[in-house]
Design an enzyme around this catalytic site. Structure first.
Site, mmCIF file in Angstrom:
data_model
loop_
_atom_site.group_PDB
_atom_site.id
_atom_site.type_symbol
_atom_site.label_atom_id
_atom_site.label_comp_id
_atom_site.label_asym_id
_atom_site.label_seq_id
_atom_site.Cartn_x
_atom_site.Cartn_y
_atom_site.Cartn_z
ATOM 1 N N ASP A 70 -1.291 -33.802 15.764
ATOM 2 C CA ASP A 70 -0.453 -34.674 15.221
ATOM 3 C C ASP A 70 0.937 -34.492 15.783
ATOM 4 O O ASP A 70 1.721 -33.216 16.137
ATOM 5 C CB ASP A 70 -0.353 -33.828 13.687
ATOM 6 C CG ASP A 70 -1.530 -34.133 13.143
ATOM 7 O OD1 ASP A 70 -2.273 -35.147 13.669
ATOM 8 O OD2 ASP A 70 -1.903 -33.467 12.280
ATOM 9 N N GLU A 82 -10.010 -26.640 12.427
ATOM 10 C CA GLU A 82 -9.588 -27.593 11.675
ATOM 11 C C GLU A 82 -8.819 -27.250 10.202
ATOM 12 O O GLU A 82 -9.601 -26.452 9.659
ATOM 13 C CB GLU A 82 -10.660 -28.725 11.448
ATOM 14 C CG GLU A 82 -10.523 -29.853 10.594
ATOM 15 C CD GLU A 82 -9.079 -30.520 11.191
ATOM 16 O OE1 GLU A 82 -9.080 -30.852 12.223
ATOM 17 O OE2 GLU A 82 -8.278 -30.757 10.119
ATOM 18 N N LYS A 131 9.464 -36.509 13.166
ATOM 19 C CA LYS A 131 10.791 -36.367 12.854
ATOM 20 C C LYS A 131 10.907 -35.076 13.427
ATOM 21 O O LYS A 131 10.383 -33.928 13.455
ATOM 22 C CB LYS A 131 10.794 -36.040 11.157
ATOM 23 C CG LYS A 131 10.644 -37.352 10.300
ATOM 24 C CD LYS A 131 10.808 -37.260 9.135
ATOM 25 C CE LYS A 131 10.739 -38.583 8.375
ATOM 26 N NZ LYS A 131 9.842 -38.493 7.007
ATOM 27 N N ASP A 163 -1.879 -39.517 23.754
ATOM 28 C CA ASP A 163 -1.292 -40.645 24.732
ATOM 29 C C ASP A 163 0.154 -40.945 24.011
ATOM 30 O O ASP A 163 0.729 -41.839 24.442
ATOM 31 C CB ASP A 163 -2.083 -41.720 23.864
ATOM 32 C CG ASP A 163 -1.848 -41.911 22.196
ATOM 33 O OD1 ASP A 163 -1.671 -40.994 21.452
ATOM 34 O OD2 ASP A 163 -1.914 -43.274 21.550
ATOM 35 N N THR A 175 -12.448 -37.391 23.401
ATOM 36 C CA THR A 175 -12.289 -36.943 22.065
ATOM 37 C C THR A 175 -12.294 -38.510 21.304
ATOM 38 O O THR A 175 -12.255 -39.574 21.967
ATOM 39 C CB THR A 175 -10.885 -36.316 21.464
ATOM 40 O OG1 THR A 175 -9.947 -37.187 21.447
ATOM 41 C CG2 THR A 175 -10.682 -35.270 22.635
ATOM 42 N N GLU A 176 -12.411 -37.835 19.744
ATOM 43 C CA GLU A 176 -12.335 -39.421 18.878
ATOM 44 C C GLU A 176 -11.361 -40.259 19.306
ATOM 45 O O GLU A 176 -11.138 -41.182 19.443
ATOM 46 C CB GLU A 176 -12.493 -39.089 17.548
ATOM 47 C CG GLU A 176 -13.896 -39.050 16.994
ATOM 48 C CD GLU A 176 -14.361 -37.807 16.495
ATOM 49 O OE1 GLU A 176 -13.574 -36.982 16.420
ATOM 50 O OE2 GLU A 176 -15.772 -37.783 16.430
ATOM 51 N N GLU A 194 -10.865 -25.093 20.242
ATOM 52 C CA GLU A 194 -9.955 -26.373 20.204
ATOM 53 C C GLU A 194 -9.198 -26.056 18.841
ATOM 54 O O GLU A 194 -9.970 -25.785 17.586
ATOM 55 C CB GLU A 194 -10.773 -27.612 19.881
ATOM 56 C CG GLU A 194 -10.115 -28.818 19.946
ATOM 57 C CD GLU A 194 -10.862 -30.181 19.763
ATOM 58 O OE1 GLU A 194 -10.349 -31.304 20.052
ATOM 59 O OE2 GLU A 194 -12.146 -30.216 19.672
ATOM 60 N N ASP A 245 -5.584 -22.834 9.001
ATOM 61 C CA ASP A 245 -4.313 -23.467 9.521
ATOM 62 C C ASP A 245 -4.031 -22.595 10.583
ATOM 63 O O ASP A 245 -3.859 -21.300 10.521
ATOM 64 C CB ASP A 245 -3.366 -23.418 8.589
ATOM 65 C CG ASP A 245 -1.973 -23.981 8.821
ATOM 66 O OD1 ASP A 245 -1.784 -23.843 10.073
ATOM 67 O OD2 ASP A 245 -1.336 -24.692 7.913
HETATM 68 N N1 SAM Z 1 -8.696 -33.353 18.305
HETATM 69 C C1 SAM Z 1 -9.322 -34.552 17.678
HETATM 70 C C2 SAM Z 1 -9.417 -35.738 18.536
HETATM 71 O O1 SAM Z 1 -8.643 -35.663 19.498
HETATM 72 O O2 SAM Z 1 -9.951 -36.679 18.189
HETATM 73 C C3 SAM Z 1 -8.498 -34.943 16.252
HETATM 74 C C4 SAM Z 1 -7.072 -35.144 16.507
HETATM 75 S S1 SAM Z 1 -6.188 -35.494 14.893
HETATM 76 C C5 SAM Z 1 -4.801 -36.421 15.261
HETATM 77 C C6 SAM Z 1 -5.476 -33.761 14.646
HETATM 78 C C7 SAM Z 1 -6.373 -32.746 13.986
HETATM 79 O O3 SAM Z 1 -5.603 -31.801 13.915
HETATM 80 C C8 SAM Z 1 -6.277 -33.438 12.461
HETATM 81 O O4 SAM Z 1 -7.716 -33.382 12.175
HETATM 82 C C9 SAM Z 1 -5.559 -32.157 11.688
HETATM 83 O O5 SAM Z 1 -5.906 -32.085 10.416
HETATM 84 C C10 SAM Z 1 -5.863 -31.066 12.493
HETATM 85 N N2 SAM Z 1 -4.487 -30.326 12.477
HETATM 86 C C11 SAM Z 1 -3.209 -30.453 12.328
HETATM 87 N N3 SAM Z 1 -2.578 -29.340 12.512
HETATM 88 C C12 SAM Z 1 -3.373 -28.049 12.039
HETATM 89 C C13 SAM Z 1 -3.211 -27.044 12.151
HETATM 90 N N4 SAM Z 1 -2.043 -26.319 11.917
HETATM 91 N N5 SAM Z 1 -4.487 -26.223 12.026
HETATM 92 C C14 SAM Z 1 -5.482 -26.633 12.379
HETATM 93 N N6 SAM Z 1 -5.794 -28.148 12.528
HETATM 94 C C15 SAM Z 1 -4.779 -28.926 12.514
#
Ligand code: SAM
Length: 216
Positions: free
Chosen positions: A119, A69, A123, A155, A193-194, A44, A97
């Site tokens: 995310d 993460e 933009k 969503d 998921t959360e 994931e 990352d």
């Molecule tokens: N997957 C979880 C859920 O559905 O509840 C968390 C969703 S949250 C909106 C998106 C997560 O992706 C964040 O914790 C963010 O830090 C992580 N994230 C965003 N870009 C990332 C990247 N390039 N590499 C690793 N994690 C990333």
């Protein structure tokens, strides 16, 4: 998701046996050096506080799971949750990352990538940062096994549309597309998921797609 900086988070992550500290050293060797078996490997990306993967790992001891993460403050919460679970040999996390994902997995090493509520980067000029952009899809492609897939839930209808068009433009096959997962035949096997729980309580419909790599 970016929680405020939590003092001590980096130290806790560095001392945790649930976190792989040097993922680049595991490239091509996740099965032999980390999981010590030959089971499917599911990853994931953006695993947040780890709810989805924790539940998946409990439900599927026959599969190995890795959560990637980017932020320490978020990963810390996943580790704290992991500490409350029964001893599991099939779940680890990385603080990393995903932009550099090609440097930590070998060719064909991953069987499934989950992108859950990634995310949206709304933009236009940030579209390459979206984890379903064609740039990211091309990073995942060599890492997926021959039957590998990507499963994406959100969503955000605009992000879903963008992701479908990026996938199709780069030749990926859309194996599943639903814009109301919770009312679809796939709801029964769905693990929330959360973010999914948070948004579905608000009445938002959850979209899901499954992608298979372009045929060579
Ligand atoms: N997957 C979880 C859920 O559905 O509840 C968390 C969703 S949250 C909106 C998106 C997560 O992706 C964040 O914790 C963010 O830090 C992580 N994230 C965003 N870009 C990332 C990247 N390039 N590499 C690793 N994690 C990333």
């Amino acid at each position: 998701m970016r929680l405020r900086n939590i003092p001590g988070a980096d130290e806790k992550i560095q001392g945790s046996g649930y976190v792989i500290q040097d993922p680049a050293a595991m490239q091509g060797q996740w099965r032999s050096a980390v999981f010590h078996n030959d089971r499917p490997l599911y990853v994931e990306i953006g695993s947040g506080k780890g709810r989805f993967l924790s539940e998946m790992a409990l439900l599927h001891p026959e599969i190995d799971f890795l959560g990637i993460e980017k932020f320490s403050s978020v990963l810390l919460r996943a580790i704290e949750k992991r500490e409350t679970l029964p001893e599991l040999l099939n779940l680890y996390f990385l603080r990393f990352d995903a932009e550099g994902i090609g440097g930590i997995f070998g060719e064909g090493e991953i069987d499934r990538i989950f992108l859950n509520f990634s995310d949206p980067w709304p933009k236009d000029r940030h579209h390459k940062r979206r984890l379903t952009s064609r740039e990211f899809l091309s990073r995942y492609l060599p890492l997926l096994s021959s039957n590998g897939t990507i499963e994406f839930k959100t969503d955000n209808a605009a992000l879903f549309d963008f992701s479908l068009s990026e996938a199709r433009a780069s030749g990926w096959e859309v194996l599943l597309e639903t814009r109301d997962l919770h009312k679809s035949p796939y709801a029964e096997e769905n693990v929330m998921t959360e973010y999914e729980q948070k948004f579905s309580i608000l009445g938002n419909k959850i979209c899901k797609m499954i992608l298979a790599p372009p045929k060579a």
